[in-house]
Design an enzyme around this catalytic site. Structure first.
Site, PDB file in Angstrom:
ATOM      1  N   HIS A  49      -6.261 -18.025  49.213  1.00 19.35           N
ATOM      2  CA  HIS A  49      -6.528 -17.033  50.332  1.00 19.35           C
ATOM      3  C   HIS A  49      -5.292 -16.485  51.112  1.00 19.35           C
ATOM      4  O   HIS A  49      -5.220 -15.425  51.718  1.00 19.35           O
ATOM      5  CB  HIS A  49      -7.639 -17.214  51.321  1.00 19.35           C
ATOM      6  N   ASP A 105      -6.481 -11.390  48.485  1.00 19.04           N
ATOM      7  CA  ASP A 105      -7.589 -11.216  49.452  1.00 19.04           C
ATOM      8  C   ASP A 105      -8.908 -10.825  48.524  1.00 19.04           C
ATOM      9  O   ASP A 105      -8.885 -10.997  47.414  1.00 19.04           O
ATOM     10  CB  ASP A 105      -7.408  -9.791  49.932  1.00 19.04           C
TER      11      ASP A 105
END
Length: 429
Positions: free
Chosen positions: A401, A405
């Site tokens: 992450h 995204d």
């Protein structure tokens, strides 16, 4: 008499140490020139080290699981007569000349190492031999084909590998040990449990543990799962296999890899590596696809180089070649490194959904799951719907992450879904 101090050889560029995964000799054993002495591991590659001289082993450095620095004493061999420095250098050069990049003969586990550290001789014959616990197998056991992990487990359980019935290919695996234990009293008819086992975590299993712990510790994972209708894709695969001739049989994997490679250019952040120490992300143009493969020793990840440049049949052939190299222990360090993205699949054991752990420093890993048949509403071609039996498969993707995204991960999988559900697009350049 003289003593030959054999040092841990340089087993690869940039390697500072190696882990002992199996000794094939012990103190007091007579060894011959070129005899297999020990298996060591570094960077997931098991390397066999052979003796440059004949003599008697008088000392060994460390036990199974110990890490030894390159250039440190590995073992000491007592040889007959005095040996000059010139002869010592000649012994080292002879080993260098005999090194082969092709590894050992079929059925052996490791590849040969290239000892470049100069051996050292001592004429001190008065030193007492040290007692060392033996971890080597008997002569009969040594002829049995088995991985170092299987051999170690057999020793821990006190099982003579020569008494274990191997698989069809002649290699003893963990499942064969389990069957031997069950048949020979590991479990009774009344349900009595077999004895507890204490197994030292070494070799490949130790490296897997370290890599997985580092990945979960450093990478904030998130997983996205999508369902795909693979009915038409499976029909295409069957048609291609029916007309394949002498080409390798297609599994689902080459088709999925082709879909991945076609979608990747729109989502370059998926095919990347993140150096979190330098705070640099490298996005790769070529797809060097890691393929998680289960072996007797544990999980390995051989790499399909330039997967985007290969057609379905070339991918199928490379998948088969790399999988066999990993299972037989003959995969080279080059074949086990440099991946930019990894696919992991458990085939029919894939489950409904998985949350695979990223192969650090990559930033994503893709996991196709089991194909199941379920009734679904589909168009009847006349504006209505009908119920039909369809083949469905979930695709999981875990991402870093910090780099990827959620929207990008979802969009990437949706791009794969479109190709998978319209498989003719896979064959269009």
């Amino acid at each position: 008499m003289a003593r030959f101090i054999f040092k841990m050889p340089d087993v690869g560029e940039g390697v500072a140490e190696a882990e002992v995964v199996e000794w094939h000799v012990k103190v007091g054993d007579r060894v011959e020139e070129d005899q297999h002495l020990v298996d060591v591991m570094t960077d997931k590659a098991t390397i066999d080290i052979e003796s440059p001289v004949a003599g008697t082993v008088v000392d060994v450095a460390g036990e199974v699981g110990d890490v030894i620095a390159i250039g440190s004493m590995l073992l000491v061999i007592e040889v007959e007569g005095e040996v000059s420095e010139a002869e010592a250098e000649a012994a080292a050069e002879q080993i260098e000349d005999e090194v082969s990049d092709e590894g050992q003969a079929e059925g052996s586990e490791p590849v040969r190492a290239e000892p470049v550290a100069a051996p050292h001789f001592s004429s001190d014959a008065a030193q007492e031999e040290k007692d060392s616990p033996s971890t080597s197998s008997g002569r009969t056991e040594a002829k049995v084909l088995a991985s170092p992990a299987v051999r170690q487990r057999a020793r821990d359980l006190g099982i003579d590998l020569a008494q274990v019935k191997p698989a069809a290919d002649g290699r003893v695996r963990h499942a064969d040990l389990d069957a031997f234990l069950a048949y020979n009293g590991g479990f009774s008819a009344a349900g009595k449990a077999r004895a507890d086992e204490t197994i030292k975590v070494i070799g490949l299993r130790k490296r897997i543990a370290q890599n997985m712990a580092a990945a979960k510790r450093h990478i904030p994972h998130f997983t996205y799962v999508e369902e795909c209708d693979v009915t038409d894709l499976e029909e295409l695969r069957a048609q291609l296999n029916a007309a394949r001739g002498d080409k390798p049989k297609l599994t689902m994997l080459p088709l999925l890899i082709t879909a991945i490679c076609k979608v990747i250019p729109k989502f370059p952040m998926i095919n990347a590596r993140y150096d979190d120490e330098a705070n640099v992300v490298t996005r790769y143009g070529a797809v060097h696809l890691g393929m998680a493969a289960q072996t007797d020793s544990g999980l390995m990840v051989p790499v399909i180089r330039d997967a985007q440049a290969k057609n379905l049949w070339q991918l199928a052939r490379e998948i088969g070649r790399l999988a066999e190299a990993a299972r037989s222990g003959k995969a080279t360090s080059e074949e086990l490194s440099g991946s930019t993205l990894t696919v992991t699949s458990l085939g029919p054991l894939g489950g409904v959904a998985t949350t695979p752990v990223i192969n650090r420093p990559e930033v994503a890993i893709i996991g196709p799951n089991r194909i199941v048949e379920r009734p679904m509403f589909i168009s009847d071609g006349m504006g209505g719907e009908r119920i039909a039996k369809r083949k469905l498969m979930n695709i999981s993707i875990s991402c870093d992450h910090r780099v990827v995204d959620g929207h990008d991960a979802a969009s990437f999988v949706q791009g794969m879904k479109k190709l998978i559900e319209t498989p003719a697009l896979l064959l269009v350049d």
